[in-house]
Design an enzyme around this catalytic site. Sequence first.
Site, PDB file in Angstrom:
ATOM      1  N   SER A  14      -2.212   4.557 -14.337  1.00 45.13           N
ATOM      2  CA  SER A  14      -3.045   4.396 -15.520  1.00 45.13           C
ATOM      3  C   SER A  14      -3.687   2.766 -15.791  1.00 45.13           C
ATOM      4  CB  SER A  14      -2.488   4.663 -16.833  1.00 45.13           C
ATOM      5  OG  SER A  14      -2.880   6.192 -16.947  1.00 45.13           O
ATOM      6  N   THR A  15      -2.955   1.901 -14.953  1.00 42.92           N
ATOM      7  CA  THR A  15      -3.236   0.469 -15.306  1.00 42.92           C
ATOM      8  C   THR A  15      -4.492  -0.123 -14.655  1.00 42.92           C
ATOM      9  OG1 THR A  15      -1.830  -0.341 -13.452  1.00 42.92           O
ATOM     10  CG2 THR A  15      -0.850   0.127 -15.526  1.00 42.92           C
ATOM     11  N   GLY A  16      -5.420   0.938 -13.891  1.00 39.27           N
ATOM     12  CA  GLY A  16      -6.476   0.485 -13.264  1.00 39.27           C
ATOM     13  C   GLY A  16      -7.684   0.879 -13.697  1.00 39.27           C
TER      14      GLY A  16
ATOM     15  N   ASN B 178      -6.864  12.353 -11.186  1.00 37.68           N
ATOM     16  CA  ASN B 178      -7.439  12.760 -12.247  1.00 37.68           C
ATOM     17  C   ASN B 178      -7.447  14.169 -12.313  1.00 37.68           C
ATOM     18  OD1 ASN B 178      -9.598  14.235 -10.856  1.00 37.68           O
ATOM     19  ND2 ASN B 178     -10.263  12.088 -10.160  1.00 37.68           N
TER      20      ASN B 178
ATOM     21  N   ASP C 103       0.799  -1.240  -0.002  1.00 40.01           N
ATOM     22  CA  ASP C 103       0.210   0.083   0.104  1.00 40.01           C
ATOM     23  C   ASP C 103       0.962   1.233  -0.150  1.00 40.01           C
ATOM     24  OD1 ASP C 103      -2.393   1.352   2.364  1.00 40.01           O
ATOM     25  OD2 ASP C 103      -1.570   2.148   0.551  1.00 40.01           O
ATOM     26  N   ILE C 104       0.918   2.041  -1.214  1.00 45.32           N
ATOM     27  CA  ILE C 104       1.770   3.135  -1.301  1.00 45.32           C
ATOM     28  C   ILE C 104       1.645   4.032  -0.146  1.00 45.32           C
ATOM     29  CG2 ILE C 104       0.410   4.632  -2.745  1.00 45.32           C
ATOM     30  CD1 ILE C 104       3.074   4.949  -4.562  1.00 45.32           C
TER      31      ILE C 104
ATOM     32  N   TYR D  61      -8.174   3.551 -15.651  1.00 45.67           N
ATOM     33  CA  TYR D  61      -7.701   4.087 -17.181  1.00 45.67           C
ATOM     34  C   TYR D  61      -7.529   3.063 -17.896  1.00 45.67           C
ATOM     35  CZ  TYR D  61      -8.362   8.921 -15.142  1.00 45.67           C
ATOM     36  OH  TYR D  61      -8.648  10.239 -14.735  1.00 45.67           O
TER      37      TYR D  61
ATOM     38  N   ASP E 140      -5.962   7.211  -5.896  1.00 43.66           N
ATOM     39  CA  ASP E 140      -6.063   8.526  -5.526  1.00 43.66           C
ATOM     40  C   ASP E 140      -7.145   8.614  -4.129  1.00 43.66           C
ATOM     41  OD1 ASP E 140      -7.713  10.929  -7.730  1.00 43.66           O
ATOM     42  OD2 ASP E 140      -6.363  11.117  -5.730  1.00 43.66           O
TER      43      ASP E 140
HETATM   44  N1  APR Z   1      -1.221   1.243  -3.199  1.00 36.73           N
HETATM   45  C1  APR Z   1      -0.652   1.111  -4.261  1.00 36.73           C
HETATM   46  N2  APR Z   1      -1.131   0.676  -5.401  1.00 36.73           N
HETATM   47  C2  APR Z   1      -2.620   0.917  -5.414  1.00 36.73           C
HETATM   48  C3  APR Z   1      -3.299   1.215  -4.255  1.00 36.73           C
HETATM   49  C4  APR Z   1      -2.431   1.626  -3.124  1.00 36.73           C
HETATM   50  N3  APR Z   1      -3.126   1.734  -1.887  1.00 36.73           N
HETATM   51  N4  APR Z   1      -4.416   1.153  -4.445  1.00 36.73           N
HETATM   52  C5  APR Z   1      -4.885   0.831  -5.934  1.00 36.73           C
HETATM   53  N5  APR Z   1      -3.418   0.748  -6.315  1.00 36.73           N
HETATM   54  C6  APR Z   1      -3.224   0.414  -7.721  1.00 36.73           C
HETATM   55  C7  APR Z   1      -4.084  -0.325  -8.478  1.00 36.73           C
HETATM   56  O1  APR Z   1      -4.219  -1.587  -8.373  1.00 36.73           O
HETATM   57  C8  APR Z   1      -3.514  -0.128 -10.060  1.00 36.73           C
HETATM   58  O2  APR Z   1      -2.640  -1.084 -10.241  1.00 36.73           O
HETATM   59  O3  APR Z   1      -2.858   1.648  -8.557  1.00 36.73           O
HETATM   60  C9  APR Z   1      -2.885   1.338  -9.887  1.00 36.73           C
HETATM   61  C10 APR Z   1      -3.557   2.490 -10.463  1.00 36.73           C
HETATM   62  O4  APR Z   1      -4.948   2.160 -10.601  1.00 36.73           O
HETATM   63  P1  APR Z   1      -5.972   3.461 -10.283  1.00 36.73           P
HETATM   64  O5  APR Z   1      -5.935   3.927  -9.055  1.00 36.73           O
HETATM   65  O6  APR Z   1      -7.436   3.096 -10.622  1.00 36.73           O
HETATM   66  O7  APR Z   1      -5.503   4.594 -11.104  1.00 36.73           O
HETATM   67  P2  APR Z   1      -5.622   5.002 -12.778  1.00 36.73           P
HETATM   68  O8  APR Z   1      -5.735   3.570 -13.522  1.00 36.73           O
HETATM   69  O9  APR Z   1      -4.450   5.684 -13.040  1.00 36.73           O
HETATM   70  O10 APR Z   1      -7.029   5.484 -12.758  1.00 36.73           O
HETATM   71  C11 APR Z   1      -7.167   6.958 -12.295  1.00 36.73           C
HETATM   72  O11 APR Z   1      -8.888   6.585 -11.056  1.00 36.73           O
HETATM   73  O12 APR Z   1      -9.373   7.021  -8.643  1.00 36.73           O
HETATM   74  C12 APR Z   1      -9.432   7.396 -10.033  1.00 36.73           C
HETATM   75  O13 APR Z   1      -9.046   9.807  -9.621  1.00 36.73           O
HETATM   76  C13 APR Z   1      -8.661   8.675 -10.043  1.00 36.73           C
HETATM   77  O14 APR Z   1      -9.897   9.263 -11.982  1.00 36.73           O
HETATM   78  C14 APR Z   1      -8.725   8.721 -11.605  1.00 36.73           C
HETATM   79  C15 APR Z   1      -8.299   7.272 -12.051  1.00 36.73           C
END
Ligand code: APR
Length: 177
Positions: A122-124, A29, A15-16, A126, A39
């Site tokens: 971006s791999t979640g 975003n 967890d970052i 997005y 985020d």
């Molecule tokens: N620690 C580390 N990595 C995490 C954590 C955490 N606590 N929570 C989620 N992740 C990982 C996800 O598993 C994924 O691999 O972060 C990566 C990015 O995923 P997202 O958080 O969905 O971000 P992204 O794909 O860039 O989408 C951004 O999602 O949350 C909204 O406001 C944000 O609109 C924006 C969009």
Amino acid sequence: MREYMNGRIAVTQGDITTFQVDAIVNAANKSLLGGGGVDGAIHRAAGPELKEECRKLGGCETGQAKITKGYRLPAKHVIHTVGPVWHGGDRDEERLLAECYKNSLQLAVDNGLKTVAFPSISTGAYGFPIEKAAPIAIGTVKEFLENHPEIEKVYFVTFSDRDLEVYLRTADRILSG
Ligand code: APR
């Protein structure tokens, strides 16, 4: 955790929001006013003052990065960057993703920061395929570190087991040459 480049790059899982580094990077975003995923986790852990500061930043364009304090986080700062939404790869997504890593690290250098932790941008939500994102992330950071000795360490903090496996395989291929 596996380390590369004389310990200047580490690939790990966790967890970052728990990382005690100079800056953690947020996959934000364009509004910078919070969301889900990492985020949401960062805003929850940092507390309400983070959003108060973000409100004054006037948003952020895709590929760009802005810095705030870390407030209740163990990290001193949060570097907010906005990754590209994946639309199939013909809308400059790969270049914009690389820009996120480059501009985040440039901001760290400009602020005299030495240790930075990245999530997989971006791999979640997005939808950027992790198999394409990992080499862009790792390759861009490798090149930046080769030209900026002032950055002491960059952590790639993956969340899921699968993401960890992809990042480790990619780092072994790109960084263990
Ligand atoms: N620690 C580390 N990595 C995490 C954590 C955490 N606590 N929570 C989620 N992740 C990982 C996800 O598993 C994924 O691999 O972060 C990566 C990015 O995923 P997202 O958080 O969905 O971000 P992204 O794909 O860039 O989408 C951004 O999602 O949350 C909204 O406001 C944000 O609109 C924006 C969009």
